[in-house]
Design a protein around this motif. Structure first.
Motif, PDB file in Angstrom:
ATOM      1  N   GLU A   1      -5.370   6.403  -0.269  1.00 32.57           N
ATOM      2  CA  GLU A   1      -3.908   6.351  -0.127  1.00 32.57           C
ATOM      3  C   GLU A   1      -3.268   7.695  -0.480  1.00 32.57           C
ATOM      4  OE1 GLU A   1      -2.868   1.669  -1.085  1.00 32.57           O
ATOM      5  OE2 GLU A   1      -3.019   3.091  -2.724  1.00 32.57           O
TER       6      GLU A   1
ATOM      7  N   PHE B   1      -2.970   4.197   8.767  1.00 27.94           N
ATOM      8  CA  PHE B   1      -1.960   5.112   8.231  1.00 27.94           C
ATOM      9  C   PHE B   1      -1.347   5.945   9.353  1.00 27.94           C
ATOM     10  CE2 PHE B   1      -4.987   4.546   4.744  1.00 27.94           C
ATOM     11  CZ  PHE B   1      -4.165   4.373   3.638  1.00 27.94           C
TER      12      PHE B   1
ATOM     13  N   ARG C   1       0.824  -1.204   0.000  1.00 34.12           N
ATOM     14  CA  ARG C   1       0.000   0.000   0.000  1.00 34.12           C
ATOM     15  C   ARG C   1       0.863   1.262   0.000  1.00 34.12           C
ATOM     16  NH1 ARG C   1      -3.738  -1.903  -2.186  1.00 34.12           N
ATOM     17  NH2 ARG C   1      -5.167  -3.331  -1.195  1.00 34.12           N
ATOM     18  N   LYS C   2       0.354   2.310  -0.679  1.00 35.05           N
ATOM     19  CA  LYS C   2       1.048   3.603  -0.685  1.00 35.05           C
ATOM     20  C   LYS C   2       0.771   4.319   0.634  1.00 35.05           C
ATOM     21  CE  LYS C   2       0.530   4.122  -5.693  1.00 35.05           C
ATOM     22  NZ  LYS C   2      -0.482   3.078  -5.923  1.00 35.05           N
ATOM     23  N   GLY C   3       1.488   5.401   0.891  1.00 28.86           N
ATOM     24  CA  GLY C   3       1.330   6.074   2.174  1.00 28.86           C
ATOM     25  C   GLY C   3       2.034   5.250   3.242  1.00 28.86           C
TER      26      GLY C   3
ATOM     27  N   ASN D   1      -7.235   3.682  -3.744  1.00 29.68           N
ATOM     28  CA  ASN D   1      -6.222   4.567  -4.341  1.00 29.68           C
ATOM     29  C   ASN D   1      -6.425   6.026  -3.924  1.00 29.68           C
ATOM     30  OD1 ASN D   1      -4.940   2.482  -5.620  1.00 29.68           O
ATOM     31  ND2 ASN D   1      -6.067   2.713  -7.556  1.00 29.68           N
TER      32      ASN D   1
ATOM     33  N   VAL E   1       1.454   2.958   5.600  1.00 27.92           N
ATOM     34  CA  VAL E   1       0.518   1.983   6.156  1.00 27.92           C
ATOM     35  C   VAL E   1       1.262   1.092   7.144  1.00 27.92           C
ATOM     36  CG1 VAL E   1      -1.052   0.081   5.637  1.00 27.92           C
ATOM     37  CG2 VAL E   1      -0.840   1.982   4.040  1.00 27.92           C
TER      38      VAL E   1
END
Length: 449
Positions: A445, A384, A364-366, A442, A368
């Motif tokens: 994120e 997050f 996952r982006k960010g 998305n 997490v």
């Protein structure tokens, strides 16, 4: 993201399948030609047949430009070797599946990161931990803890006696203003449709509802859902697998009375030596007479973790017919998840799904730090960390441009859980737990990058 998966067994294939749905650049390696052929025809990924520890094979997989390598073969020594080689050859991040839980408990002492292994996971250990958590939250059929219980997600099916059945979320909030939980996802009875609740969403009898709670909120949920908190003390485990062994060991260390039934006599004697506080019974757990002789009527929980999903399901149904309060079955077939509540089993667990949840947070982006998929629902829970440059910093939750198919369930600030309300402002360093449908991941994120 470029990801290489070493091992096309149950966990590896399942991970490759999930990641391929997200359009990740996946390469799957395995020495078994049948596994590779099956993956090649069923998944839109690149496959390589070969020894996962071969430097030539890793070069063919372009390991030097890989963002993440996940080694999930059946051999932990192979997985460790693959990760060490991959890191030396330029892979950015490595994850190894292991079965020896001592490695996880002593990661710093052993210095795995110095060798080039960034993360260790054990599906069996994850399953054992999940079982223990489910027994502690005995009236609920799904649960997950964030930050050592600062926030807890629990799932339950609403009965007619639940106080807020027939009321909207807003109405329930007005009637019970001091409560320490909020609904984050609902699945209507008899449907596969997942709903992110809003103020006008009506709670209905038979709904499978997931709540986010802080410490103390679970007790309130017991009262309002009409569920009785069941004292779980006597537990019977069917199957002396790794999961059965770890579950028995962990439960005994927390003063549960445990009986473990194992069909194989050699394995049963071996388990009896390793588990001095567990009563190990050599016998076929599918035999109803045996279960009755071992006082299944007196059991508070029955956990079936043999290698056969059908045996686990049928034995749990037998236990339920003998008035056992809590039944948990290990299954390999994901399709069975849709059947659990309709056929009367309290909870189904799947180690592939648990392992995938644990690994997904690296994709996952960010920032997490934790992630779980809700059982039989197309929704995820993501945790997050709010960074200084995140779009959410300093804004009230109600002012965020959040998709309607996502909701902030809670915040962990300085180790304390906070139920997310519209007026709450997000601060740097906050840990934000978001529940969202897959289509909105998305967008969510991007708000935390």
């Amino acid at each position: 993201m470029k990801i290489v998966i070493a091992g096309a067994g149950e966990v590896g294939f399942h991970l490759a399948k999930l990641l391929s749905f997200e359009s990740q650049d996946i390469t799957l390696i395995d020495v078994d030609k049948d596994r590779i052929a099956y993956a090649d025809t069923h998944l839109d990924i690149r496959t390589i047949r070969g020894d996962t520890t071969s430097i030539a094979v890793l070069k063919e997989a372009r390991i030097d430009s890989t963002d993440l390598i996940i080694a999930v073969t059946a051999s932990e020594t192979t997985n460790i070797t693959v990760c060490v080689l991959a890191k030396q050859m330029g892979a950015k991040r490595t994850i190894a599946r292991i079965s020896n839980t001592e490695f996880i408990a002593n990661q710093e002492v052993a210095g795995f990161k110095k060798f080039g292994i960034d993360e260790l996971i054990s599906p069996e250990s994850l399953a054992a931990s999940e079982i223990e958590l489910l027994l502690n939250q005995s009236a609920f059929n799904d649960s997950y803890e964030f930050e050592n219980g600062a926030l807890t997600m629990v799932g339950t099916s609403l009965s007619r006696t639940a106080s807020f059945v027939g009321k909207s979320v807003k109405e329930a909030a007005r009637i019970f203003p001091s409560l320490h939980f909020m609904p984050i996802a609902i699945q209507r009875e008899g449907t596969q449709y997942t709903l992110i609740p809003r103020g006008d969403t009506i709670f209905k009898e038979g709904d499978q509802v997931y709540f986010m709670t802080v410490k103390g909120g679970v007790e309130e949920l017991y009262k309002l859902t009409g569920k009785a908190k069941q004292q779980i003390k006597n537990v019977m485990i069917l199957g002396g697998s790794k999961i059965g062994y770890k579950t028995a060991r962990d439960l005994c260390s927390h003063n549960f009375n445990v009986k473990l039934v194992e069909k194989d006599s050699d394995k049963a004697f071996d388990l009896a030596e390793k588990l001095p506080k567990t009563l190990v019974i050599n016998g076929d757990g599918r035999n109803v007479e045996l279960l009755e002789e071992e006082n299944i009527y007196d059991m508070d929980a029955f956990i079936a973790v043999t290698g056969n999903s059908e045996t686990n399901i049928m034995s749990c149904l037998v236990a339920k017919s003998k008035s056992v309060k809590k039944t948990i079955a290990l299954v390999e077939n994901m399709d069975y998840f849709q059947l659990s509540h309709s056929i009367g089993i309290d909870t189904l667990i799947n180690k592939k799904l648990l392992a995938a949840n644990n690994i997904f947070r690296y994709i996952r982006k960010g920032d997490v730090v934790a992630m779980t998929k809700l059982n039989n629902m197309n929704a995820e829970l993501l945790e997050f960390i709010a960074k200084p440059n995140s779009k959410v910093i300093g804004k009230r939750i109600k002012d965020l441009d959040f998709p309607r198919s996502a909701t902030i369930g809670g915040i962990v600030r300085d180790g304390e859980g906070i139920i997310a309300l519209g007026e709450n402002k997000i601060q740097v360093g906050d840990r934000i737990v978001v529940c969202c449908l897959l289509r909105s991941i998305n967008k969510v994120e991007r708000m935390f990058i």
